[in-house]
Write an enzyme that holds these catalytic residues in place. Sequence first.
Site, PDB file in Angstrom:
ATOM      1  N   LYS A  53    -101.653  -6.155-125.215  1.00  0.00           N
ATOM      2  CA  LYS A  53    -100.718  -5.706-124.026  1.00  0.00           C
ATOM      3  C   LYS A  53    -100.468  -6.909-123.410  1.00  0.00           C
ATOM      4  O   LYS A  53     -99.337  -7.420-122.863  1.00  0.00           O
ATOM      5  CB  LYS A  53    -101.318  -4.822-123.161  1.00  0.00           C
ATOM      6  CG  LYS A  53    -101.304  -3.323-123.671  1.00  0.00           C
ATOM      7  CD  LYS A  53    -102.064  -2.383-122.927  1.00  0.00           C
ATOM      8  CE  LYS A  53    -102.086  -0.995-123.559  1.00  0.00           C
ATOM      9  NZ  LYS A  53    -103.121   0.080-122.954  1.00  0.00           N
ATOM     10  N   GLN A  97    -106.864   0.339-118.254  1.00  0.00           N
ATOM     11  CA  GLN A  97    -107.201   0.702-119.716  1.00  0.00           C
ATOM     12  C   GLN A  97    -108.423   1.673-119.855  1.00  0.00           C
ATOM     13  O   GLN A  97    -109.402   1.678-119.246  1.00  0.00           O
ATOM     14  CB  GLN A  97    -107.885  -0.659-120.303  1.00  0.00           C
ATOM     15  CG  GLN A  97    -108.073  -0.286-121.834  1.00  0.00           C
ATOM     16  CD  GLN A  97    -106.650   0.023-122.808  1.00  0.00           C
ATOM     17  OE1 GLN A  97    -105.766  -0.564-122.325  1.00  0.00           O
ATOM     18  NE2 GLN A  97    -107.074   0.934-123.554  1.00  0.00           N
ATOM     19  N   ASP A 120     -97.825   3.593-116.654  1.00  0.00           N
ATOM     20  CA  ASP A 120     -98.473   4.361-117.783  1.00  0.00           C
ATOM     21  C   ASP A 120     -97.767   5.528-117.626  1.00  0.00           C
ATOM     22  O   ASP A 120     -97.943   6.631-118.556  1.00  0.00           O
ATOM     23  CB  ASP A 120    -100.004   4.460-117.926  1.00  0.00           C
ATOM     24  CG  ASP A 120    -100.571   3.488-119.042  1.00  0.00           C
ATOM     25  OD1 ASP A 120     -99.880   3.260-119.795  1.00  0.00           O
ATOM     26  OD2 ASP A 120    -101.945   3.078-119.005  1.00  0.00           O
TER      27      ASP A 120
END
Length: 305
Positions: A53, A97, A120
């Site tokens: 990422k 994460q 997200d």
Amino acid sequence: MAAAIIDGRRLAAQVRSECRERVQALVSARITPQLAVVLAGDEPASRIYVQNKLKACEEVGVASTLHALPHDAAEEDVLSLIRALNADPHVHGILVQLPLPPQISAQRVIFTIEATKDVDGFHLYNVGALAAGEPTFAPCTPQGVMRLLDAAAIPIEGQHAVVVGASNIVGKPMAMMLMRRHATVTVCHVKTRDLRAHTLQADILVVAAGRPGLIKADMVRPGGTVIDVGINRLPDGSIVGDVDFAAVATKAGHITPVPGGVGPMTIAMLMLNTVEAAAAQSKFRRTWQCSEEWHAQNADLQKAR
Ligand code: NAD
């Protein structure tokens, strides 16, 4: 007849290139999109995902900061970090994460993220907005699948889509997005009886179960589209999806490979969401959770997509 391969790597490169152009335009207006990545613990897979990422951020010109916490970090440490990132006007997107170490509630952490920075798409506001058919940050993986279907010119409206897997991050939002585009959607999960009876009906079959070899050729409708979201590491170290690719590719009309299908699109969509977050936040001075201003702005962005 062999299925046409839907190339996620190529499409992801195109999306990153679109993002790069949009970042350049924002930078000229003195806004550098910034993504804050929070990593708690030292799980090797999470480290690899985070590195990928950060690499994508660098490639498109998004600034990134990595906030690494030890595996025994207290929940309050993570929550205070999130609150500080929420308040930082230079941070436009926050990504935590997953999975988090067991002493930290992922739900509490995600629901603490300011909805306007939730790139997200996991915050309750964004989940609810997607369910209600309102503009929102959509979760990256199913959003990537929709882009792959569109790029391959697969019709969606009126088609029967079967989603195998019903998780909050893939299966459920996938079903919502397909419904938004007027597909008839069936969702299967681990308790579904006679999975094959359902998958055989699929014009579009999206598989996100985390079970290598789950979908065999006799479970697929001839000429159908098969999207394999699964990422499974076999004992020999190789990476495979949930679909028996070699056999299913002789029967399907279109298929995504693993690796090189959905995976690269997930990260590309994260870049897109971060750029959109920066563009939206630059339009108003303060971010207000669920505010009318945000709602109107986001609606404009969605129309422009
Ligand atoms: P999860 O474990 O949270 O959910 C799995 C879902 O599959 C559950 O709803 C479960 O009921 C269902 N399921 C499990 N076994 C089944 C079976 N035998 N028959 C029918 N349904 C079954 O997993 P997740 O986070 O949704 O991830 C699913 C897979 O997708 C994993 O392999 C994961 O690594 C992968 N993934 C890939 C990407 C990507 O970018 N390509 C992103 C996220 C997840």
